[in-house]
Design an enzyme around this catalytic site. Structure first.
Site, PDB file in Angstrom:
ATOM      1  N   LYS A 111      29.339  37.129  33.471  1.00  0.00           N
ATOM      2  CA  LYS A 111      30.136  36.600  32.580  1.00  0.00           C
ATOM      3  C   LYS A 111      29.602  36.425  31.297  1.00  0.00           C
ATOM      4  CE  LYS A 111      33.835  34.668  35.404  1.00  0.00           C
ATOM      5  NZ  LYS A 111      34.712  33.664  35.582  1.00  0.00           N
ATOM      6  N   LYS A 194      39.432  46.553  40.060  1.00  0.00           N
ATOM      7  CA  LYS A 194      40.373  45.547  40.521  1.00  0.00           C
ATOM      8  C   LYS A 194      41.052  44.728  39.670  1.00  0.00           C
ATOM      9  CE  LYS A 194      38.313  40.786  40.884  1.00  0.00           C
ATOM     10  NZ  LYS A 194      38.149  39.838  41.546  1.00  0.00           N
ATOM     11  N   LYS A 197      42.734  39.294  35.802  1.00  0.00           N
ATOM     12  CA  LYS A 197      43.272  38.619  34.565  1.00  0.00           C
ATOM     13  C   LYS A 197      42.458  38.862  33.354  1.00  0.00           C
ATOM     14  CE  LYS A 197      43.643  34.309  37.245  1.00  0.00           C
ATOM     15  NZ  LYS A 197      43.127  33.098  37.537  1.00  0.00           N
TER      16      LYS A 197
HETATM   17  P1  AMP Z   1      40.430  34.850  39.862  1.00  0.00           P
HETATM   18  O1  AMP Z   1      40.744  33.677  39.410  1.00  0.00           O
HETATM   19  O2  AMP Z   1      41.190  36.149  39.252  1.00  0.00           O
HETATM   20  O3  AMP Z   1      38.975  35.076  40.149  1.00  0.00           O
HETATM   21  O4  AMP Z   1      41.034  35.326  41.403  1.00  0.00           O
HETATM   22  C1  AMP Z   1      40.979  34.141  42.391  1.00  0.00           C
HETATM   23  C2  AMP Z   1      41.021  34.800  44.013  1.00  0.00           C
HETATM   24  O5  AMP Z   1      42.129  35.962  44.008  1.00  0.00           O
HETATM   25  C3  AMP Z   1      39.751  35.534  44.165  1.00  0.00           C
HETATM   26  O6  AMP Z   1      38.654  34.943  44.780  1.00  0.00           O
HETATM   27  C4  AMP Z   1      40.130  36.650  45.184  1.00  0.00           C
HETATM   28  O7  AMP Z   1      40.168  36.012  46.262  1.00  0.00           O
HETATM   29  C5  AMP Z   1      41.590  36.863  44.662  1.00  0.00           C
HETATM   30  N1  AMP Z   1      41.731  38.077  43.794  1.00  0.00           N
HETATM   31  C6  AMP Z   1      41.449  38.330  42.534  1.00  0.00           C
HETATM   32  N2  AMP Z   1      41.913  39.695  42.120  1.00  0.00           N
HETATM   33  C7  AMP Z   1      42.003  40.151  43.447  1.00  0.00           C
HETATM   34  C8  AMP Z   1      42.439  41.576  43.600  1.00  0.00           C
HETATM   35  N3  AMP Z   1      42.535  42.546  42.591  1.00  0.00           N
HETATM   36  N4  AMP Z   1      42.484  41.837  44.912  1.00  0.00           N
HETATM   37  C9  AMP Z   1      42.324  41.199  45.828  1.00  0.00           C
HETATM   38  N5  AMP Z   1      42.162  39.995  45.794  1.00  0.00           N
HETATM   39  C10 AMP Z   1      41.825  39.439  44.405  1.00  0.00           C
END
Ligand code: AMP
Ligand code: TRP
Length: 329
Positions: A111, A194, A197
């Site tokens: 990051k 993937k 956000k």
């Molecule tokens: P984030 O806040 O975007 O890091 O996402 C929170 C949680 O959602 C992560 O720790 C993953 O377990 C799940 N996650 C986020 N993006 C994906 C994705 N594209 N595919 C599967 N799981 C995801």
């Protein structure tokens, strides 16, 4: 009953990747375990500059968490900043962690590299110690997270073990429960990265709160691959494979059966079917979340009730930590 804790940052709209990768598991776990789920707004401060944004996103996220099925009577859903013990134990974790071990956290390296190391904030560096506090305050047995969080869970375990050895048994050493990559969802426009956000363009991300029209459009304009056969082949057909995963995860129809169903039909027909499945799946969730957002006071009350339950556990751990440290009462 096992105590399970996992948290999510209110840094943007919930997308299908979050839902299938994490939230489905949270909901299905609530009747088997004693579950605590935090909306970690203090973590989100590492990336914000404007007043109100994190607060709005916290309410949006809370509405979605309840709408996808977390039951406030069963699951303890709380906002991190409502419980000062997180920051208080976070400091103690910072005093326990070595600069070297914190410097090895790959999420910080990634990051901070993205924005240029000089612009990264100190909070981004100390974030894993706050995360350790989130977990250890609740004496959690298990922490279900995505693969990207594995290193933070290891750090949490190291810090708990170290504290217990120096100051006496205080924290349960939690186990990470790394959610299987089976439901990994990719960006519709760039099906090799993937769904996230922080994606370059919103067109590749299916948000639970998007309108049916917006999500239909995103699916119909998803990147597809050469050829015209609807077949699961992640190497040659990452776009179609991703759409097959999405359809199958939401409809429950196996990928093999979907391949049969769309044998001889083109990508257009298939995308139409995927759009319908996604839109119909999201429809009641979105309606429920909008209803919750309409009565903001009630939504905030639900979060306060969650915080009241969480605070009892968190305060008791913090008091015990102070006691074992030998601070003056
Ligand atoms: P984030 O806040 O975007 O890091 O996402 C929170 C949680 O959602 C992560 O720790 C993953 O377990 C799940 N996650 C986020 N993006 C994906 C994705 N594209 N595919 C599967 N799981 C995801
Ligand atoms: N760091 C996690 C993420 O980026 C969010 C998080 C904060 C968390 N505190 C936690 C996850 C405690 C599990 C347990 O997704």
């Amino acid at each position: 009953m096992a105590r399970v804790l996992s948290c999510i940052q209110p840094t943007g709209p919930v997308h299908l990747g979050n839902y299938l990768g994490a939230l489905v598991n949270w909901v299905s776990g609530q009747n088997r375990n004693d579950v605590f789920h935090g909306i970690v707004d203090l973590h989100a401060l590492t990336v914000t500059d404007k007043p109100g944004v994190i607060g709005d996103q916290t309410l949006q996220l809370a509405a979605v968490l309840f709408a996808v099925g977390l039951d406030p009577k069963v699951a303890t859903v709380f906002v991190q900043s409502h419980i000062p013990a997180h920051s208080q134990l976070g400091w103690i974790m910072e005093c326990l962690a070595g600069f070297g071990e914190a410097s090895r956290m790959t999420q910080f390296k990634d990051k901070s590299a993205k924005g240029g190391a000089d612009t990264a904030r100190v909070g981004l560096f100390t974030y894993p110690m706050l995360q350790a506090a989130d977990i250890l305050l609740y004496q959690a047995h298990y922490v279900p997270v995505g693969e990207d969080q594995r290193q933070h869970i290891e750090l949490t375990r190291d810090l708990a073990t170290r504290f217990n050895a120096r100051f006496g048994e205080t924290f349960r050493v939690p186990e990470g429960h790394i959610l299987k990559a089976g439901a990994k969802i990719y960006d519709l426009q760039e099906p090799t990265s993937k769904m996230s956000k922080s994606s370059g363009s919103a067109a590749g991300v299916l948000e639970l709160m998007d309108t049916p029209e917006a999500n239909t459009k995103k699916i119909k304009s998803a990147a597809t691959d050469a050829g015209r056969e609807v077949k699961f082949d992640e190497k040659e057909k990452p776009g179609i494979s991703n759409l097959l995963t999405i359809h199958s995860s939401l409809s429950g129809t196996s990928i093999a059966n979907l391949e049969k169903e769309f044998d001889g039909k083109g990508y257009g027909d298939f995308k139409g079917a995927v759009a319908e499945v996604v839109v119909e799946y999201f429809r009641p969730i979105r309606a429920q979340a909008l209803e919750l957002l309409e009565d903001e006071k009630h939504l905030i009350d639900l979060l306060h009730e969650g915080a009241d339950k969480a605070r009892v556990v968190a305060s008791s751990t913090l008091q015990n930590t102070y006691k074992n440290l030998g601070l003056v009462k």
